[in-house]
Design a protein around this motif. Sequence first.
Motif, PDB file in Angstrom:
ATOM      1  N   VAL A  65     -30.944  14.562  -7.403  1.00  0.00           N
ATOM      2  CA  VAL A  65     -32.101  13.869  -7.974  1.00  0.00           C
ATOM      3  C   VAL A  65     -31.777  13.439  -9.409  1.00  0.00           C
ATOM      4  CG1 VAL A  65     -34.522  14.091  -8.686  1.00  0.00           C
ATOM      5  CG2 VAL A  65     -33.747  15.138  -6.544  1.00  0.00           C
ATOM      6  N   VAL A  66     -32.174  12.218  -9.747  1.00  0.00           N
ATOM      7  CA  VAL A  66     -31.999  11.704 -11.110  1.00  0.00           C
ATOM      8  C   VAL A  66     -33.377  11.553 -11.754  1.00  0.00           C
ATOM      9  CG1 VAL A  66     -31.172   9.791 -12.541  1.00  0.00           C
ATOM     10  CG2 VAL A  66     -29.869  10.502 -10.524  1.00  0.00           C
ATOM     11  N   VAL A  67     -33.523  12.102 -12.954  1.00  0.00           N
ATOM     12  CA  VAL A  67     -34.777  12.025 -13.714  1.00  0.00           C
ATOM     13  C   VAL A  67     -34.521  11.208 -14.976  1.00  0.00           C
ATOM     14  CG1 VAL A  67     -36.548  13.315 -14.962  1.00  0.00           C
ATOM     15  CG2 VAL A  67     -35.544  14.271 -12.866  1.00  0.00           C
ATOM     16  N   THR A  68     -35.379  10.218 -15.234  1.00  0.00           N
ATOM     17  CA  THR A  68     -35.278   9.407 -16.451  1.00  0.00           C
ATOM     18  C   THR A  68     -36.604   9.480 -17.205  1.00  0.00           C
ATOM     19  OG1 THR A  68     -33.766   7.872 -15.342  1.00  0.00           O
ATOM     20  CG2 THR A  68     -34.788   7.117 -17.391  1.00  0.00           C
ATOM     21  N   VAL A  69     -36.525   9.828 -18.485  1.00  0.00           N
ATOM     22  CA  VAL A  69     -37.709   9.870 -19.348  1.00  0.00           C
ATOM     23  C   VAL A  69     -37.523   8.836 -20.453  1.00  0.00           C
ATOM     24  CG1 VAL A  69     -39.076  11.232 -20.980  1.00  0.00           C
ATOM     25  CG2 VAL A  69     -38.210  12.297 -18.880  1.00  0.00           C
TER      26      VAL A  69
END
Length: 306
Positions: free
Chosen positions: A213-217
């Motif tokens: 999973v890739v999370v971008t904030v």
Amino acid sequence: MQRAAQRDDRAHAQRARRLRRALVCAAAVPAVLITAACSSDSGDSKAKSGEESTRQSASGTSQPSASASPTVPAAAYQKLPEPCSALSKKTLTDLVPEGAKSGKKGSSDDPSARASCSWNSLDNNGVKGSQFRWLNISLLRFDSDAARGAGDDQAHAYYSQQVKDAQSVDGAKNARVVPLSGTGSEATTVRYDLKKKEGLFKQQTVVARVKNVVVTVDYNGAGLAGEKTPDADGMAKDAQKALKEVVSAVSSANGEGGGATSPTKDPASPSEPASASASASKSASKAPVKSASSGASPSKSAVEKS
């Protein structure tokens, strides 16, 4: 009498010759039979040898066996958390004080594969100006696939692309790229300034990969109408705090804990070559190449929202 005796002698001689020929022929018959038998045995041996070769060829012992079908490890995570609930109330109040309750969920054809949520905050101080903040989180999950590769490898490739995209925004100044430890499998912070007619915006993009999973904030802010420009270091810390919470929410949604503070080692670590494969799952294959939440890069979306 003498003639009769001569005839008898000739008759005896003829019978003797016929008998010798018969004996010679009789003696020759076994040799012929033996020769025929030997020829027959030789033929049988050759036939048996041919049959054995045929059986070996049919069984595959004399030919290289077919290679096994390639396999990939199953993706570790099968779910994503509810994006607008991934951050605590306290974190939202700190980052977007005037918009903590106004989270807007992004559209998705498969919430288990991709999800996003954004918040706007405008703290109006009248003649002194106002402080603007915009926060967006996006999540993208990759499934393992024999044709495209392991979910972790695909996620690593997408993570690398997200970091690269955050550095390529037009007009960005004073860009800095800082590796972030202690968050998921790998994480990076990209910071820069962007001058707009409304004011000077401080942009923080933090990206992390936790297994598949890739999370971008994305978090940006500006002082408008004469208000002071927000502190970039403080904003970077706030964005990193938000990232850790979302990473932890991903792990919790899949029955694990500690994802925010314990780096996870896996086959797609930065020290290994990144896979060039595309998204594996049906929904992931539809994901835009620059942002899981919109068609533009996260940084561009942030500025447009401002």
